[in-house]
Scaffold this motif. Structure first.
Motif, PDB file in Angstrom:
ATOM      1  N   ILE A   1     -15.621   4.560  -9.150  1.00 47.16           N
ATOM      2  CA  ILE A   1     -16.805   4.714  -8.384  1.00 47.16           C
ATOM      3  C   ILE A   1     -17.094   6.089  -8.273  1.00 47.16           C
ATOM      4  O   ILE A   1     -18.286   6.531  -8.333  1.00 47.16           O
ATOM      5  N   GLY A   2     -16.116   6.984  -8.577  1.00 44.64           N
ATOM      6  CA  GLY A   2     -16.428   8.535  -8.909  1.00 44.64           C
ATOM      7  C   GLY A   2     -16.214   9.177  -7.656  1.00 44.64           C
ATOM      8  O   GLY A   2     -16.680  10.204  -7.600  1.00 44.64           O
ATOM      9  N   ILE A   3     -15.341   8.729  -6.702  1.00 49.94           N
ATOM     10  CA  ILE A   3     -15.095   9.527  -5.378  1.00 49.94           C
ATOM     11  C   ILE A   3     -13.449   9.653  -5.265  1.00 49.94           C
ATOM     12  O   ILE A   3     -12.914   8.689  -5.534  1.00 49.94           O
ATOM     13  N   THR A   4     -13.114  10.302  -4.154  1.00 49.56           N
ATOM     14  CA  THR A   4     -11.826  10.437  -3.778  1.00 49.56           C
ATOM     15  C   THR A   4     -11.593   9.155  -2.750  1.00 49.56           C
ATOM     16  O   THR A   4     -12.549   8.915  -1.896  1.00 49.56           O
ATOM     17  N   ARG A   5     -10.253   9.122  -2.696  1.00 50.60           N
ATOM     18  CA  ARG A   5      -9.772   7.949  -1.481  1.00 50.60           C
ATOM     19  C   ARG A   5     -10.368   8.533  -0.402  1.00 50.60           C
ATOM     20  O   ARG A   5     -10.877   7.687   0.617  1.00 50.60           O
ATOM     21  N   SER A   6     -10.011   9.751  -0.025  1.00 51.43           N
ATOM     22  CA  SER A   6     -10.442  10.415   1.225  1.00 51.43           C
ATOM     23  C   SER A   6     -11.906  10.258   1.643  1.00 51.43           C
ATOM     24  O   SER A   6     -12.355   9.819   2.874  1.00 51.43           O
ATOM     25  N   THR A   7     -12.806  10.461   0.602  1.00 52.68           N
ATOM     26  CA  THR A   7     -14.211  10.001   0.858  1.00 52.68           C
ATOM     27  C   THR A   7     -14.547   8.917   1.118  1.00 52.68           C
ATOM     28  O   THR A   7     -15.228   8.439   2.095  1.00 52.68           O
ATOM     29  N   TRP A   8     -14.102   7.842   0.302  1.00 53.55           N
ATOM     30  CA  TRP A   8     -14.385   6.449   0.748  1.00 53.55           C
ATOM     31  C   TRP A   8     -13.889   5.984   1.896  1.00 53.55           C
ATOM     32  O   TRP A   8     -14.656   5.157   2.600  1.00 53.55           O
ATOM     33  N   TRP A   9     -12.769   6.476   2.447  1.00 56.35           N
ATOM     34  CA  TRP A   9     -12.110   6.060   3.640  1.00 56.35           C
ATOM     35  C   TRP A   9     -13.403   6.797   4.791  1.00 56.35           C
ATOM     36  O   TRP A   9     -13.359   6.031   5.905  1.00 56.35           O
ATOM     37  N   LYS A  10     -13.728   8.135   4.460  1.00 51.14           N
ATOM     38  CA  LYS A  10     -14.542   8.418   5.635  1.00 51.14           C
ATOM     39  C   LYS A  10     -15.803   7.778   5.776  1.00 51.14           C
ATOM     40  O   LYS A  10     -16.651   7.649   6.674  1.00 51.14           O
ATOM     41  N   TYR A  11     -16.415   7.049   4.357  1.00 53.43           N
ATOM     42  CA  TYR A  11     -17.556   6.359   4.397  1.00 53.43           C
ATOM     43  C   TYR A  11     -17.439   5.112   5.083  1.00 53.43           C
ATOM     44  O   TYR A  11     -18.090   4.668   5.756  1.00 53.43           O
ATOM     45  N   GLU A  12     -16.087   4.610   5.004  1.00 54.54           N
ATOM     46  CA  GLU A  12     -15.780   3.018   5.672  1.00 54.54           C
ATOM     47  C   GLU A  12     -15.808   3.447   7.097  1.00 54.54           C
ATOM     48  O   GLU A  12     -16.008   2.175   7.984  1.00 54.54           O
TER      49      GLU A  12
END
Length: 85
Positions: free
Chosen positions: A45-56
């Motif tokens: 996806i091209g993002i960090t785990r932290s960023t994805w979780w913040k989106y979620e």
């Protein structure tokens, strides 16, 4: 040559109810043959785990370009309108 008019770019934000849940579902139902681990998924996806979780968790806004990139890469529709009403 000088411009005779100055242009201003406006940023418009819109609420998209349920987007965090749809992102979570996309992660949970990913093709595990292509993305066997969470890390390979985030890397693709091209993002960090932290960023994805913040989106979620809907803790930070997600740029529309990122939404479209996720949709394209995962061949899904996150049901985000092109422009806010």
């Amino acid at each position: 040559m000088w411009l005779t008019q100055m242009h201003v770019i406006y940023e418009v934000k819109a609420d998209v109810p349920g987007l965090g849940q749809r992102l979570k579902r996309a992660r949970e139902t990913r093709n595990k043959a292509l993305y066997p681990t969470s890390e390979t998924f985030y890397e693709y996806i091209g993002i960090t785990r932290s960023t994805w979780w913040k989106y979620e968790k809907e803790q930070i806004p997600i740029p529309i370009e990122r939404v479209r990139d996720i949709e394209r890469k995962l061949s899904i529709d996150l049901q985000v309108p092109e422009k806010p009403a």
